[in-house]
Design an enzyme around this catalytic site. Structure first.
Site, PDB file in Angstrom:
ATOM      1  N   TYR A 150       7.233   4.789 -12.292  1.00 52.00           N
ATOM      2  CA  TYR A 150       6.744   3.421 -12.093  1.00 52.00           C
ATOM      3  C   TYR A 150       7.494   2.416 -12.973  1.00 52.00           C
ATOM      4  CZ  TYR A 150       2.662   5.239  -9.540  1.00 52.00           C
ATOM      5  OH  TYR A 150       1.826   5.835  -8.626  1.00 52.00           O
TER       6      TYR A 150
ATOM      7  N   ASP B  88      -4.811  11.805 -13.309  1.00 48.93           N
ATOM      8  CA  ASP B  88      -5.193  10.507 -12.771  1.00 48.93           C
ATOM      9  C   ASP B  88      -6.715  10.458 -12.689  1.00 48.93           C
ATOM     10  OD1 ASP B  88      -5.048   8.001 -11.623  1.00 48.93           O
ATOM     11  OD2 ASP B  88      -3.721   8.606  -9.993  1.00 48.93           O
TER      12      ASP B  88
ATOM     13  N   GLU C 158       0.525   1.457  -3.248  1.00 48.20           N
ATOM     14  CA  GLU C 158       0.720   0.429  -4.265  1.00 48.20           C
ATOM     15  C   GLU C 158       1.628  -0.674  -3.728  1.00 48.20           C
ATOM     16  OE1 GLU C 158       0.323   3.671  -7.805  1.00 48.20           O
ATOM     17  OE2 GLU C 158       1.877   3.690  -6.264  1.00 48.20           O
TER      18      GLU C 158
END
Length: 391
Positions: free
Chosen positions: A353, A76, A243
């Site tokens: 995701y 990331d 998120e």
């Protein structure tokens, strides 16, 4: 769209009785199965060892855009990641080659991560929000808004006015940091929205997570009332937020649905009466279990009139587990997210995701991670759920 789907869609738009559920048959058209999927990116192929973080949208010209990270080091931010995409011009049946929206580099390190789409139906523009990182990620970023500061995690938005074929880029860290003590921020990947109803109709809204001066992780709506010329951050809300997604409800309120960084095992929700500028109290929704994972939330009928039964129909995709990123599930609500009586598993194994969009023919597009190294795209008819909302 098969004749059976045309009939169902006409029924949904024509009847205005109270909301209820009814069973529907699977599509009878053998050339258009109710659920089909394909791999768009596989780790080790196409120039990157790792692919993560899907986002899907339909451009104003009807092109399906699927964006995601290409990660040369499987990390990331901070890392030399690139925002990539593939485009479909035939409703998601086939996709063109992998393209670069904005590419990273190793020296000096520069990376782009975590895409999220917002589509302006009025100006026909598509926005791709993402992170711009140099030497710090989300946890290590320091206060500041100088776009050249390598110790700050920056916010960037790329814009396309030709259905995602070409992109221009803008760093907006200073625009969306009203409090100088905020030391980090990132656009939550997947999808933002354009408001359809009320005083703020036309507003573009993208959700962010920030770290404030007290080291609290909070949710923020970033919005534009001038079609993306400028962006404004609303008030920060909650603690332990991560998120988060936003949807416009049938009465014009916004509902936020958030991953819980405190790992309660459920989703967090909040409501806004002013188009995302401020939010009410955050609460836990025990109807929606979650293992601290990203998810997606959309309206099934985005063009439905305000107050109509069709406007109350929501779709939600997530890993339906409180402990692991497994059991990928689509849920449907007929009452603005108060209850979720319909659900169906699309991936019983690893599911990270997800990102949802309504496709031009009214079917649903789902981009998801079957694990943590690949991007898969699925198309499904609402008949695949087995039940739907009759209005």
């Amino acid at each position: 769209m098969s004749p059976s789907r045309h009939a169902l869609r006409a029924l949904a738009l024509a009847i205005t009785a109270p909301v209820l559920l009814f069973s529907v048959p699977a599509s009878a058209d053998p050339g258009s199965p109710p659920y089909a999927e394909q791999d768009l990116a596989v780790g080790g192929q196409g120039g990157f060892p790792n692919y993560r973080i899907p986002a899907v949208a339909v451009s104003p010209g009807g092109h399906i855009l699927v964006s995601y990270d290409g990660r040369p080091q499987s990390n990331d931010a901070p890392g030399p990641n690139s925002i990539l995409q593939r485009r479909s011009q035939d409703g998601g049946l086939t996709f063109g080659p992998q393209q670069t929206v904005h590419g990273g580099k190793n020296s000096p390190r520069e990376g782009y991560s975590d895409p999220s789409f917002v589509v302006d139906q009025q100006t026909k523009s598509v926005f791709n929000f993402h992170v711009l990182s140099y030497d710090q990620g989300f946890a290590g970023s320091r206060p500041g808004t100088d776009p050249h500061d390598r110790q700050v995690l920056h916010a960037e938005v790329s814009r396309s006015d030709d259905d995602g074929q070409t992109w221009t880029h803008q760093t907006i860290t200073a625009q969306i940091t009203p409090d100088p003590t905020w030391r980090s921020r990132f656009a939550t990947s997947g999808n933002g929205i354009q408001l359809r109803y009320g005083a703020h109709a036309g507003r573009l809204v993208q959700q962010f997570t920030i770290i404030d001066g007290g080291k609290n992780q909070r949710a923020v709506s970033v919005y534009s009332d001038d079609h993306g010329a400028t962006w404004t951050a609303g008030a920060a809300v909650g603690t332990g937020m991560d998120e988060n997604k936003v949807v416009e409800l049938s009465d014009g309120r916004l509902m936020m649905n958030s991953r819980d960084s405190a790992r309660s095992g459920y989703r967090k929700i909040a409501y806004s009466q002013d188009g995302g500028a401020t939010w009410g109290e955050v609460s836990i929704d025990k109807n929606l279990i979650d293992p601290a994972n990203n998810a997606s939330l959309i309206r099934a009928y985005p063009d439905a009139p305000q107050g109509s039964a069709q406007a109350k129909v929501l779709l939600f995709s997530h890993a339906a587990s409180s402990t692991s990123r497994t059991n990928g599930t689509i849920r449907m609500s007929c009452d603005d997210g108060k209850t979720w009586p319909v659900s169906k598993v699309f991936q019983p194994g690893q599911t990270a995701y997800t990102s949802l969009a309504v496709l031009p023919d009214g079917t649903i597009g789902l981009a998801y991670e079957p694990g943590h190294n690949g991007i898969r795209f699925a198309r499904f008819d609402l008949s695949w759920l087995g039940q739907t909302c009759q209005s």
